[in-house]
Design an enzyme around this catalytic site. Structure first.
Site, PDB file in Angstrom:
ATOM      1  N   GLU A 131      -4.520  11.566  -0.839  1.00 15.93           N
ATOM      2  CA  GLU A 131      -5.518  12.659  -1.203  1.00 15.93           C
ATOM      3  C   GLU A 131      -6.931  12.387  -0.648  1.00 15.93           C
ATOM      4  O   GLU A 131      -7.747  13.337  -0.787  1.00 15.93           O
ATOM      5  CB  GLU A 131      -5.505  12.622  -2.697  1.00 15.93           C
ATOM      6  CG  GLU A 131      -6.358  11.399  -3.538  1.00 15.93           C
ATOM      7  CD  GLU A 131      -5.547  10.163  -3.462  1.00 15.93           C
ATOM      8  OE1 GLU A 131      -6.101   9.026  -3.904  1.00 15.93           O
ATOM      9  OE2 GLU A 131      -4.636   9.892  -2.879  1.00 15.93           O
ATOM     10  N   HIS A 181      -3.359   6.715  -0.022  1.00 12.17           N
ATOM     11  CA  HIS A 181      -4.176   7.624  -0.439  1.00 12.17           C
ATOM     12  C   HIS A 181      -4.107   9.025   0.266  1.00 12.17           C
ATOM     13  O   HIS A 181      -5.056   9.412   1.205  1.00 12.17           O
ATOM     14  CB  HIS A 181      -5.702   7.022  -0.469  1.00 12.17           C
ATOM     15  CG  HIS A 181      -5.698   6.152  -1.698  1.00 12.17           C
ATOM     16  ND1 HIS A 181      -6.091   6.511  -2.850  1.00 12.17           N
ATOM     17  CD2 HIS A 181      -5.892   4.811  -1.496  1.00 12.17           C
ATOM     18  CE1 HIS A 181      -6.416   5.351  -3.723  1.00 12.17           C
ATOM     19  NE2 HIS A 181      -6.211   4.342  -2.922  1.00 12.17           N
ATOM     20  N   CYS A 213      -1.656   4.391  -5.930  1.00 16.54           N
ATOM     21  CA  CYS A 213      -2.274   3.064  -5.634  1.00 16.54           C
ATOM     22  C   CYS A 213      -2.287   2.092  -6.927  1.00 16.54           C
ATOM     23  O   CYS A 213      -1.096   1.746  -7.099  1.00 16.54           O
ATOM     24  CB  CYS A 213      -3.747   3.453  -5.139  1.00 16.54           C
ATOM     25  SG  CYS A 213      -4.484   2.041  -4.227  1.00 16.54           S
TER      26      CYS A 213
END
Length: 314
Positions: A237, A235, A142
């Site tokens: 994660e 993202h 990001c």
């Protein structure tokens, strides 16, 4: 295979409750294989949450991984106790003479600021410079991806007309790229950002490959041909509820955000979001560790000092 961590790290309790394989130091030392050495530069304010998210994904990879955490000493963390930082994190001065197979640079909630105005920018650029001779492959996430592209390639971020927030479909543009091994033709993942980088700038200023992209998100994953530079603007994660927490946080401070797209069932924030990106996330991180790091990194990491021509910005 497991990850090896400090036994006192709070994230371990969460990971063990999820049946994530954690190895203690005694067992790890008896294995006749060199573990992968991974450094995580955690720029997120909620350090412990991000630790757990990334460790969960790294633990799904087929290799033993030693993980260390790095923080920017030029920035004072307001959301994480100083004791946690002192116990589990290292400063750049403490690691600058070490070598790592992989480096992960996380996102940070500073993307609406010019890079040079971020209080730890100079320290971050030192890390980027240091990584040329001390890290085999760097995964930028990001804002970390935008920062890396800006410093290494001169590609600046461009403001979006409104915040991009939600779960979005992306297309695999390079199925032959090892990072996409095991992916279907398309996948979904969370995105949460106010800015982007353009395809025109990537084509004109870099020789990076566009590995994945989407109609709504634009560029999603970029990589150098040798996978030593990897950039992901999404993202993978994120937890199931991360976008929900961001949405409610923005409401509380009066930002009046749009409901994250394709996230809550029926666009109803009172409903629990569906987790639809977990398989893609695990596959991506496993591919990065296996193909970008393990298959190519030298057994003696000190050899990185002699071979750093892969960085086009040198």
């Amino acid at each position: 295979m497991p990850i090896k961590l400090d036994n006192k790290l709070p994230a371990l309790d969460v990971l063990r409750s999820e049946n994530v394989f954690i190895m203690d130091e005694n067992r790890a030392s008896s294995q006749d294989i060199r573990p992968m050495e991974v450094l995580i530069l955690n720029l997120m304010p909620t350090k412990e949450v991000t630790e757990t998210q990334l460790l969960r994904l790294l633990a799904n990879t087929p290799l033993q991984i030693n993980v260390e955490f790095l923080y920017m000493a030029s920035h004072k963390s307001k959301n994480t106790h100083a004791e946690h930082m002192e116990t589990f994190y290292k400063t750049f001065d403490e690691i600058k003479d070490k070598y790592y197979d992989g480096l992960i640079v996380t996102g940070a909630p500073v993307e609406q600021m010019p890079f040079e105005e971020v209080d730890y920018w100079q320290e971050l650029t030192r890390v980027f410079d240091w990584s040329k001779k001390h890290v085999y492959s760097t995964l930028h996430l990001c804002w970390g991806a935008q920062a890396g592209l800006y410093y290494k390639h001169g590609v600046d971020k461009v403001p979006l007309s409104e915040k991009l927030s939600g779960i979005y479909k992306q297309t695999v543009d390079m199925p032959e790229n090892f990072l996409m091994n095991g992916f279907d033709d398309s996948f979904v993942s969370p995105h949460s950002r106010y800015t982007e980088v353009t395809l025109e700038d990537i084509k004109n200023k870099t020789d990076l490959d566009v590995v994945a992209s989407g109609q709504e998100v634009g560029l999603s994953i970029l990589a150098s041909k040798d996978l030593r530079e990897v950039y992901s603007f999404g993202h993978f994660e994120y937890d199931r509820d991360t976008l929900a927490r961001e949405y409610r946080r923005d409401l509380e401070v009066g930002i009046n955000p749009d409901v994250p797209a394709n996230y809550f069932p029926g666009d109803d924030p009172s409903q629990e979001p569906k987790l639809r990106w977990n398989l893609a996330a695990s596959t991506f991180f496993s591919n990065w560790i296996n193909y970008a790091v393990y298959q190519e990194t030298p057994y003696r990491l000190e050899e990185l000092e002699d071979d750093f021509s892969f960085y086009g910005y040198l």
